[in-house]
Design a protein around this motif. Structure first.
Motif, mmCIF file in Angstrom:
data_model
loop_
_atom_site.group_PDB
_atom_site.id
_atom_site.type_symbol
_atom_site.label_atom_id
_atom_site.label_comp_id
_atom_site.label_asym_id
_atom_site.label_seq_id
_atom_site.Cartn_x
_atom_site.Cartn_y
_atom_site.Cartn_z
ATOM 1 N N GLN A 123 2.870 8.102 -5.507
ATOM 2 C CA GLN A 123 2.219 6.953 -4.908
ATOM 3 C C GLN A 123 2.794 5.661 -5.470
ATOM 4 O OE1 GLN A 123 -2.073 7.466 -5.536
ATOM 5 N NE2 GLN A 123 -2.261 7.944 -3.366
ATOM 6 N N TYR A 125 1.759 1.263 -5.748
ATOM 7 C CA TYR A 125 0.972 0.084 -5.404
ATOM 8 C C TYR A 125 1.940 -0.834 -4.671
ATOM 9 C CZ TYR A 125 -2.118 1.752 -9.149
ATOM 10 O OH TYR A 125 -2.941 2.505 -9.940
ATOM 11 N N GLU A 144 -2.326 -2.383 -1.785
ATOM 12 C CA GLU A 144 -2.889 -1.058 -1.557
ATOM 13 C C GLU A 144 -2.129 -0.001 -2.340
ATOM 14 O OE1 GLU A 144 -2.564 -0.146 2.604
ATOM 15 O OE2 GLU A 144 -0.597 -1.070 2.769
ATOM 16 N N ALA A 145 -2.759 1.136 -2.520
ATOM 17 C CA ALA A 145 -2.140 2.299 -3.152
ATOM 18 C C ALA A 145 -1.907 3.340 -2.070
ATOM 19 C CB ALA A 145 -3.044 2.850 -4.247
ATOM 20 N N TYR A 221 -8.066 -2.546 -9.763
ATOM 21 C CA TYR A 221 -7.278 -1.333 -9.987
ATOM 22 C C TYR A 221 -6.748 -0.701 -8.701
ATOM 23 C CZ TYR A 221 -9.280 -1.396 -14.714
ATOM 24 O OH TYR A 221 -9.635 -1.744 -15.986
ATOM 25 N N ARG A 223 -7.445 1.904 -7.273
ATOM 26 C CA ARG A 223 -7.860 3.303 -7.234
ATOM 27 C C ARG A 223 -8.514 3.653 -8.559
ATOM 28 N NH1 ARG A 223 -2.487 7.171 -7.912
ATOM 29 N NH2 ARG A 223 -1.956 6.506 -10.025
ATOM 30 N N GLN A 226 -7.264 8.283 -13.474
ATOM 31 C CA GLN A 226 -6.989 9.701 -13.242
ATOM 32 C C GLN A 226 -8.121 10.595 -13.707
ATOM 33 O OE1 GLN A 226 -3.233 11.057 -14.793
ATOM 34 N NE2 GLN A 226 -3.628 13.198 -14.290
ATOM 35 N N ARG A 229 -10.823 10.472 -11.173
ATOM 36 C CA ARG A 229 -10.421 11.153 -9.944
ATOM 37 C C ARG A 229 -10.528 12.664 -10.088
ATOM 38 N NH1 ARG A 229 -5.937 7.716 -10.310
ATOM 39 N NH2 ARG A 229 -4.519 9.488 -10.507
#
Length: 238
Positions: A123, A125, A144-145, A221, A223, A226, A229
């Protein structure tokens, strides 16, 4: 014109700069194994001292508040919040991606700037900016990510030369080189974010009274970290 103290800790390098009257009075950039918390305040102190300035001489503080490294962004935002609280100074939030594009302001180029930071897990940014005829910067997309494949799909329709900027620039260039003939890498001198460009971007916002208090200054951030998530994944949450 105001005096701005700006910092960037959004990736591996750390930098600080002081801008006054369209002049960069000081610009420090360090890329070592030392943590940002070990180097940033020393750099700020030296930048002020060498110019004979005190914190009360600074009109506003600016920081790249994201996206970027979660730990790095927190360090920069926390440092600025602390200094602003102590000195009762306004803060200016600057997008890390927008600060990268700022390095191209004023250049006679008809190109699209693709700012890309490595967000891991295939991914990036990213955000797109366009150089306007008189050298201004126009934002074409929000921060956006997204996956590298999603970015490729968006760039296919761009009919102008595309210049990649950021620590994800080489990754994207290598992934797209065989598919997109209109891409190139920005020169090293303007490829990465720096506090001098943070200060320049912040000056435009400060003159428009686009500031926040130390309390309102927050990381962006894009998102979740980790660990969070992974926890949400185990819990069956999106």
């Amino acid at each position: 014109m105001p005096t701005i103290l700006a910092v960037d800790t959004s990736a591996t390098p750390v930098s600080c700069a002081i801008l006054r009257d369209d002049h960069v009075l000081a610009s420090y950039y360090v890329h070592t194994k030392s943590t940002h918390s070990q180097t940033l305040m020393l750099m700020i102190e030296h930048a002020l001292q060498i110019n004979g300035l005190m914190m009360h001489d600074v009109d506003a503080l600016a920081v790249n508040n994201g996206p970027g490294s979660f730990t790095g962004v927190r360090i920069g935002v926390s440092a600025v919040k602390g200094l602003a609280f102590t000195e009762k100074k306004p803060c200016v939030e600057v997008s890390t991606l927008a600060s990268m594009a700022e390095g191209f302001r004023g250049l006679p180029m008809d190109v699209v700037i693709c700012c890309a930071m490595d967000a891991r897990c295939q991914q990036v940014y990213t955000a797109l900016f366009e150089i306007q005829p008189r050298g201004g910067i126009a934002r074409l997309s929000e921060d956006e990510a997204i996956t590298i494949d999603e970015l490729r799909a968006r760039l296919v329709s761009v009919d102008k030369p595309i210049v990649f900027v950021g620590d994800g620039a080489k990754i994207c260039y290598a992934a797209f080189e065989g598919d997109l003939p209109n891409i190139s890498l920005a020169p090293l001198s303007v490829r990465y974010q720096s506090a001098a460009n943070v200060a320049a971007a912040a000056m435009h916002k400060l003159l428009d009274n686009d500031t926040v208090s130390d309390v309102s200054l927050l990381p962006s951030y894009l998102r979740l970290p980790q660990a969070e998530r992974e926890l949400r994944s185990r819990q069956g949450l999106k």
